[in-house]
Design an enzyme around this catalytic site. Structure first.
Site, PDB file in Angstrom:
ATOM      1  N   SER A 163       0.824  -1.210   0.000  1.00 19.14           N
ATOM      2  CA  SER A 163       0.000   0.000   0.000  1.00 19.14           C
ATOM      3  C   SER A 163       0.852   1.251   0.000  1.00 19.14           C
ATOM      4  CB  SER A 163      -0.837   0.067   1.279  1.00 19.14           C
ATOM      5  OG  SER A 163      -1.568  -1.087   1.470  1.00 19.14           O
ATOM      6  N   HIS A 205      -1.373  -2.694  -7.001  1.00 18.54           N
ATOM      7  CA  HIS A 205      -2.022  -2.333  -5.739  1.00 18.54           C
ATOM      8  C   HIS A 205      -3.538  -2.392  -5.879  1.00 18.54           C
ATOM      9  CE1 HIS A 205      -3.124   0.856  -2.603  1.00 18.54           C
ATOM     10  NE2 HIS A 205      -2.984  -0.307  -2.011  1.00 18.54           N
ATOM     11  N   GLU A 246      -3.804   0.233  -8.829  1.00 20.85           N
ATOM     12  CA  GLU A 246      -2.652   1.078  -9.174  1.00 20.85           C
ATOM     13  C   GLU A 246      -1.521   0.149  -9.651  1.00 20.85           C
ATOM     14  OE1 GLU A 246      -2.911   4.993  -6.270  1.00 20.85           O
ATOM     15  OE2 GLU A 246      -2.325   3.108  -5.338  1.00 20.85           O
ATOM     16  N   ASN A 297      -3.630   6.037  -1.388  1.00 19.21           N
ATOM     17  CA  ASN A 297      -3.355   5.922   0.047  1.00 19.21           C
ATOM     18  C   ASN A 297      -2.761   7.185   0.643  1.00 19.21           C
ATOM     19  OD1 ASN A 297      -4.002   3.654   1.693  1.00 19.21           O
ATOM     20  ND2 ASN A 297      -3.014   2.421   0.118  1.00 19.21           N
TER      21      ASN A 297
HETATM   22  P1  NAI Z   1      -3.385  -9.593   6.411  1.00 20.39           P
HETATM   23  O1  NAI Z   1      -2.718  -9.400   7.724  1.00 20.39           O
HETATM   24  O2  NAI Z   1      -4.857  -9.746   6.356  1.00 20.39           O
HETATM   25  O3  NAI Z   1      -2.757 -10.880   5.665  1.00 20.39           O
HETATM   26  C1  NAI Z   1      -1.386 -11.065   5.485  1.00 20.39           C
HETATM   27  C2  NAI Z   1      -1.112 -12.558   5.341  1.00 20.39           C
HETATM   28  O4  NAI Z   1       0.255 -12.741   4.958  1.00 20.39           O
HETATM   29  C3  NAI Z   1      -1.317 -13.337   6.649  1.00 20.39           C
HETATM   30  O5  NAI Z   1      -2.224 -14.394   6.432  1.00 20.39           O
HETATM   31  C4  NAI Z   1       0.089 -13.864   6.995  1.00 20.39           C
HETATM   32  O6  NAI Z   1       0.080 -15.148   7.584  1.00 20.39           O
HETATM   33  C5  NAI Z   1       0.745 -13.894   5.625  1.00 20.39           C
HETATM   34  N1  NAI Z   1       2.198 -13.822   5.644  1.00 20.39           N
HETATM   35  C6  NAI Z   1       2.982 -13.043   6.426  1.00 20.39           C
HETATM   36  N2  NAI Z   1       4.272 -13.231   6.095  1.00 20.39           N
HETATM   37  C7  NAI Z   1       4.302 -14.150   5.085  1.00 20.39           C
HETATM   38  C8  NAI Z   1       5.337 -14.724   4.307  1.00 20.39           C
HETATM   39  N3  NAI Z   1       6.619 -14.431   4.504  1.00 20.39           N
HETATM   40  N4  NAI Z   1       4.993 -15.597   3.330  1.00 20.39           N
HETATM   41  C9  NAI Z   1       3.690 -15.916   3.109  1.00 20.39           C
HETATM   42  N5  NAI Z   1       2.655 -15.402   3.829  1.00 20.39           N
HETATM   43  C10 NAI Z   1       2.974 -14.517   4.790  1.00 20.39           C
HETATM   44  O7  NAI Z   1      -2.888  -8.388   5.509  1.00 20.39           O
HETATM   45  P2  NAI Z   1      -3.643  -7.695   4.259  1.00 20.39           P
HETATM   46  O8  NAI Z   1      -4.574  -6.684   4.785  1.00 20.39           O
HETATM   47  O9  NAI Z   1      -4.123  -8.735   3.336  1.00 20.39           O
HETATM   48  O10 NAI Z   1      -2.418  -6.888   3.615  1.00 20.39           O
HETATM   49  C11 NAI Z   1      -1.432  -7.548   2.840  1.00 20.39           C
HETATM   50  C12 NAI Z   1      -0.705  -6.538   1.976  1.00 20.39           C
HETATM   51  O11 NAI Z   1      -1.659  -5.867   1.138  1.00 20.39           O
HETATM   52  C13 NAI Z   1       0.038  -5.439   2.746  1.00 20.39           C
HETATM   53  O12 NAI Z   1       1.193  -5.112   2.030  1.00 20.39           O
HETATM   54  C14 NAI Z   1      -0.964  -4.293   2.732  1.00 20.39           C
HETATM   55  O13 NAI Z   1      -0.349  -3.049   2.875  1.00 20.39           O
HETATM   56  C15 NAI Z   1      -1.570  -4.465   1.349  1.00 20.39           C
HETATM   57  N6  NAI Z   1      -2.915  -3.904   1.171  1.00 20.39           N
HETATM   58  C16 NAI Z   1      -3.853  -4.017   2.165  1.00 20.39           C
HETATM   59  C17 NAI Z   1      -5.125  -3.488   1.970  1.00 20.39           C
HETATM   60  C18 NAI Z   1      -6.188  -3.616   3.013  1.00 20.39           C
HETATM   61  O14 NAI Z   1      -7.230  -2.919   2.906  1.00 20.39           O
HETATM   62  N7  NAI Z   1      -6.023  -4.457   4.035  1.00 20.39           N
HETATM   63  C19 NAI Z   1      -5.488  -2.773   0.730  1.00 20.39           C
HETATM   64  C20 NAI Z   1      -4.457  -2.797  -0.283  1.00 20.39           C
HETATM   65  C21 NAI Z   1      -3.207  -3.303  -0.031  1.00 20.39           C
END
Ligand code: NAI
Length: 286
Positions: free
Chosen positions: A123, A144, A156, A194
């Site tokens: 993000s 993104h 994006e 963002n």
């Molecule tokens: P989340 O916390 O819901 O999920 C992240 C997942 O990644 C977890 O299930 C975790 O176990 C897994 N994980 C962590 N390290 C890992 C690794 N080394 N290898 C494989 N899996 C691993 O997080 P979320 O919200 O899905 O965010 C993920 C990414 O997307 C971040 O970079 C965030 O900034 C970005 N993002 C999030 C948005 C949102 O609204 N939550 C919107 C757009 C982008």
């Protein structure tokens, strides 16, 4: 280097949380055999349950046929080892930390050919920094998606300092193939959406913290004024840990400019583990 959408025979989505599951759904629905990987096997299982629910809802609403739902689910495969994540395009949606994302891409690079393209769903972090140290950093770009990924159309497409023009073009074409609207942006902290949206969250918390109105009232007013979601409801949907990490990353990227100072209210929620919808409690209870 892969140059056309048809060169991509498989997509691997790494991270099966809020975003990864939605992205995997979009990928499988667009016809790509799709691997869904997470370090926590239970996250992969929960992600697939969520995808099934989303598809059931789409069938109920008449947006897709039951056959489409089954075909999408069949194209989706759980994956539990990095070494099994073999794909033409890898999209990562893991924790918002540069060293963790870089380490995952570096590991994946060992099991994939030099032609595999790596896209980060970060993000706010620098795509250029994430790509540094990976063999052939010109194949790393940003994709993104917005939350919920299966419904939001904007993506994006981010080019880092070293991203090859052909890679940016291919990511752009993949997004179009997924039925989404790509917008090309250059690598910059928080990209566009963002960075602008930061002030939506921070100002809402500032108003609540100063006692002018409580979160529910602020949200109700914002929604009445035409915003799709109030700031607090949106932070709970995004995940307070993720939203807080993004603010911190912009704050540092802009030399601790006061306009990006993270909100103490949100820090306290993260500290308590009240991350929002995903934990059942955040600014609101679910
Ligand atoms: P989340 O916390 O819901 O999920 C992240 C997942 O990644 C977890 O299930 C975790 O176990 C897994 N994980 C962590 N390290 C890992 C690794 N080394 N290898 C494989 N899996 C691993 O997080 P979320 O919200 O899905 O965010 C993920 C990414 O997307 C971040 O970079 C965030 O900034 C970005 N993002 C999030 C948005 C949102 O609204 N939550 C919107 C757009 C982008």
């Amino acid at each position: 280097m892969l140059t056309s959408v048809s060169d991509i025979r498989q997509i691997a989505v790494c991270g099966a949380g809020t975003m990864g599951a939605g992205i995997a759904q979009v990928s499988a629905a667009a016809g790509f055999p799709t691997l869904l990987f997470d370090v926590r096997p239970e996250a992969v299982a929960a992600g697939i349950v969520m995808i099934r629910k989303n598809l059931d809802k789409a069938v109920e609403k008449g947006k897709i046929s039951p056959e489409d739902r089954e075909a999408t689910l069949q194209r989706l495969q759980p994956c539990h080892q990095v070494s099994d994540c073999k794909a033409g395009l890898v999209i990562e949606a893991i924790v918002e930390k540069i060293p963790v994302k870089t380490a995952l891409f570096s590991e994946l690079a060992q099991y994939n050919p030099a032609t595999t393209i790596f896209a980060t769903n970060t993000s706010s972090l620098s795509v250029t920094a994430i790509a540094a140290g990976i063999p052939h950093p010109e194949r790393v770009g940003g994709m993104h998606f917005f939350n919920p990924a299966h419904l939001m159309t904007l993506v994006e497409v981010v080019s880092g300092a070293q991203t090859a023009e052909s890679v940016t073009q291919l990511l752009y074409a993949v997004v179009q193939h997924m039925g989404k609207t790509p917008v090309h942006v250059k690598d910059a902290p928080g990209f566009i959406v963002n960075r602008v949206a930061r002030h939506y969250y921070l100002e809402a918390m500032e108003i609540a913290a100063s006692g002018v109105a409580d979160p529910a009232v602020i949200d109700r007013l914002l929604e009445s004024a035409g915003f799709r979601m109030g700031a607090f409801a949106l932070m709970d949907l995004i995940g307070n840990d993720v939203n807080y990490a993004v603010t911190r990353s912009l704050y540092e990227a802009f030399d601790q400019a006061p306009r990006f100072r993270p909100g103490a209210m949100q820090a306290a929620l993260v500290e308590k583990g009240d991350l929002g919808r995903k934990t059942g409690k955040g600014f609101y209870k679910y």
